[in-house]
Design a protein around this motif. Sequence first.
Motif, PDB file in Angstrom:
ATOM      1  N   ALA A   1     -46.673 -67.567  25.959  1.00 31.01           N
ATOM      2  CA  ALA A   1     -46.233 -68.664  25.108  1.00 31.01           C
ATOM      3  C   ALA A   1     -46.695 -69.987  25.697  1.00 31.01           C
ATOM      4  O   ALA A   1     -46.439 -70.267  26.875  1.00 31.01           O
ATOM      5  N   ALA A   2     -47.349 -70.778  24.885  1.00 32.74           N
ATOM      6  CA  ALA A   2     -47.838 -72.085  25.313  1.00 32.74           C
ATOM      7  C   ALA A   2     -46.943 -73.176  24.753  1.00 32.74           C
ATOM      8  O   ALA A   2     -46.464 -73.095  23.628  1.00 32.74           O
TER       9      ALA A   2
ATOM     10  N   SER B   1     -58.479 -69.961  17.454  1.00 35.99           N
ATOM     11  CA  SER B   1     -57.399 -70.338  16.555  1.00 35.99           C
ATOM     12  C   SER B   1     -57.688 -69.863  15.132  1.00 35.99           C
ATOM     13  O   SER B   1     -56.767 -69.720  14.329  1.00 35.99           O
ATOM     14  N   GLY B   2     -58.967 -69.567  14.849  1.00 30.17           N
ATOM     15  CA  GLY B   2     -59.325 -69.021  13.547  1.00 30.17           C
ATOM     16  C   GLY B   2     -59.218 -67.516  13.466  1.00 30.17           C
ATOM     17  O   GLY B   2     -59.403 -66.933  12.391  1.00 30.17           O
TER      18      GLY B   2
ATOM     19  N   SER C   1     -54.069 -60.659  19.919  1.00 30.12           N
ATOM     20  CA  SER C   1     -53.630 -61.288  18.675  1.00 30.12           C
ATOM     21  C   SER C   1     -52.894 -62.572  19.017  1.00 30.12           C
ATOM     22  O   SER C   1     -52.583 -62.826  20.191  1.00 30.12           O
ATOM     23  N   ARG C   2     -52.620 -63.373  18.003  1.00 28.72           N
ATOM     24  CA  ARG C   2     -51.930 -64.632  18.269  1.00 28.72           C
ATOM     25  C   ARG C   2     -51.101 -65.047  17.068  1.00 28.72           C
ATOM     26  O   ARG C   2     -51.379 -64.656  15.939  1.00 28.72           O
ATOM     27  N   ASP C   3     -50.090 -65.841  17.360  1.00 28.54           N
ATOM     28  CA  ASP C   3     -49.244 -66.444  16.340  1.00 28.54           C
ATOM     29  C   ASP C   3     -49.402 -67.950  16.520  1.00 28.54           C
ATOM     30  O   ASP C   3     -48.821 -68.529  17.456  1.00 28.54           O
ATOM     31  N   ASN C   4     -50.179 -68.582  15.665  1.00 31.82           N
ATOM     32  CA  ASN C   4     -50.467 -70.008  15.831  1.00 31.82           C
ATOM     33  C   ASN C   4     -49.205 -70.859  15.669  1.00 31.82           C
ATOM     34  O   ASN C   4     -49.077 -71.901  16.320  1.00 31.82           O
ATOM     35  N   ALA C   5     -48.311 -70.433  14.822  1.00 31.30           N
ATOM     36  CA  ALA C   5     -47.081 -71.200  14.621  1.00 31.30           C
ATOM     37  C   ALA C   5     -46.233 -71.242  15.885  1.00 31.30           C
ATOM     38  O   ALA C   5     -45.497 -72.203  16.122  1.00 31.30           O
ATOM     39  N   LYS C   6     -46.341 -70.198  16.695  1.00 29.59           N
ATOM     40  CA  LYS C   6     -45.558 -70.118  17.933  1.00 29.59           C
ATOM     41  C   LYS C   6     -46.399 -70.433  19.162  1.00 29.59           C
ATOM     42  O   LYS C   6     -45.878 -70.377  20.281  1.00 29.59           O
ATOM     43  N   ASN C   7     -47.684 -70.727  18.964  1.00 29.02           N
ATOM     44  CA  ASN C   7     -48.591 -70.956  20.106  1.00 29.02           C
ATOM     45  C   ASN C   7     -48.478 -69.824  21.124  1.00 29.02           C
ATOM     46  O   ASN C   7     -48.387 -70.067  22.339  1.00 29.02           O
TER      47      ASN C   7
END
Length: 115
Positions: free
Chosen positions: A23-24, A53-54, A70-76
């Motif tokens: 988590a960032a 980020s894309g 994988s990533r969740d951009n809303a949660k960084n």
Amino acid sequence: QVQLVESGGGLVQAGGSLRLSCAASGSIFRVNTMAWYLQAPGKQRELVATITSGGSTNYADSVKGRFTISRDNAKNTVYLQMNSLTPADTAVYYCNLRWSLGNYWGQGTQVTVSS
């Protein structure tokens, strides 16, 4: 200031799975790349996987077909799902976040795979 906090490491038997999270927080540029690296004892840090980020991903040959980033951009937050683990995967895993003007590292999380 940007901070990265990893979690999810531990001890697992060969053939097992683990899921790492990172988590960032802080002032993060919207367009960025997040990545996982590993560093085995006595060896240099090496790239495991990256994700922009894309959503574009890239993997080291040694983990293709076994690991998924994988990533969740809303949660960084970036994740690393690791399946079919082998003792060769034993290392400290580091999260990385970078963009044109920044390059940040987490503190690392230990993954140990027993035979």
